[in-house]
Design an enzyme around this catalytic site. Sequence first.
Site, PDB file in Angstrom:
ATOM      1  N   VAL A  90      81.694  29.978  46.568  1.00 18.16           N
ATOM      2  CA  VAL A  90      82.901  30.547  47.159  1.00 18.16           C
ATOM      3  C   VAL A  90      82.787  30.155  48.634  1.00 18.16           C
ATOM      4  CG1 VAL A  90      84.151  32.663  47.713  1.00 18.16           C
ATOM      5  CG2 VAL A  90      83.094  32.395  45.461  1.00 18.16           C
ATOM      6  N   PRO A  91      83.560  29.141  49.056  1.00 14.81           N
ATOM      7  CA  PRO A  91      83.281  28.432  50.313  1.00 14.81           C
ATOM      8  C   PRO A  91      83.660  29.164  51.599  1.00 14.81           C
ATOM      9  CG  PRO A  91      85.232  27.523  49.294  1.00 14.81           C
ATOM     10  CD  PRO A  91      84.689  28.548  48.339  1.00 14.81           C
ATOM     11  N   CYS A  92      82.931  30.220  51.897  1.00  8.03           N
ATOM     12  CA  CYS A  92      83.171  30.974  53.129  1.00  8.03           C
ATOM     13  C   CYS A  92      82.835  30.153  54.369  1.00  8.03           C
ATOM     14  CB  CYS A  92      82.405  32.286  53.115  1.00  8.03           C
ATOM     15  SG  CYS A  92      80.639  32.122  52.798  1.00  8.03           S
ATOM     16  N   HIS A  93      82.067  29.082  54.203  1.00  7.63           N
ATOM     17  CA  HIS A  93      81.727  28.217  55.337  1.00  7.63           C
ATOM     18  C   HIS A  93      82.943  27.455  55.855  1.00  7.63           C
ATOM     19  CE1 HIS A  93      81.211  25.727  51.704  1.00  7.63           C
ATOM     20  NE2 HIS A  93      81.594  24.704  52.471  1.00  7.63           N
TER      21      HIS A  93
END
Length: 181
Positions: free
Chosen positions: A138-141
């Site tokens: 889950v690409p929170c970056h």
Amino acid sequence: MPAVPRAPGRRAHTVVDSPCGPLTLVAEEEYLIGLYMEAQRYRPDESAFGERLPEPAGSPFAETARQLEEYFAGRRESFDLPLRLYGTPFQRRVWAALREIPHGQTWTYGRLAGHIGRPTASRAVGLANGRNPVGVIVPCHRVIGADGALTGYGGGVERKRALLEHERALPAAGAPPLPIF
């Protein structure tokens, strides 16, 4: 709002190597519920991870390890894994929206807040983003500050920079700043 109650289920974990360092994968039954980096902010105590398996065999570990390997090799841009994410309804809404940010792009906290219909909630979105239990997948970056700064990342700003560089989402030296949305 209260967090979603934890469903009873057998938990187990394993550790896989990555360019970001060791990643601890946590599963509950056939669902991935956690991906944690070393020294990650908000990393649960290891006693909550269940039995440690010596290698990523079985469901969902083997498939998660395979997809992570493809991602870091540049052959995968998104993940297709069975996830069970525990959090408040707001957190889960933010985490679902994170999966809509395309590979190789960044959004600001404000844009993410607007995307979920809460345009004045960028600070709350940032807090939910920081509590993401399955970083990378889950690409929170992919969320940055309004000024293009690489602010707040549970795995550390240098790992955030490395992930964005891997996705070619950072401008080259001397290029104009990232778009502000």
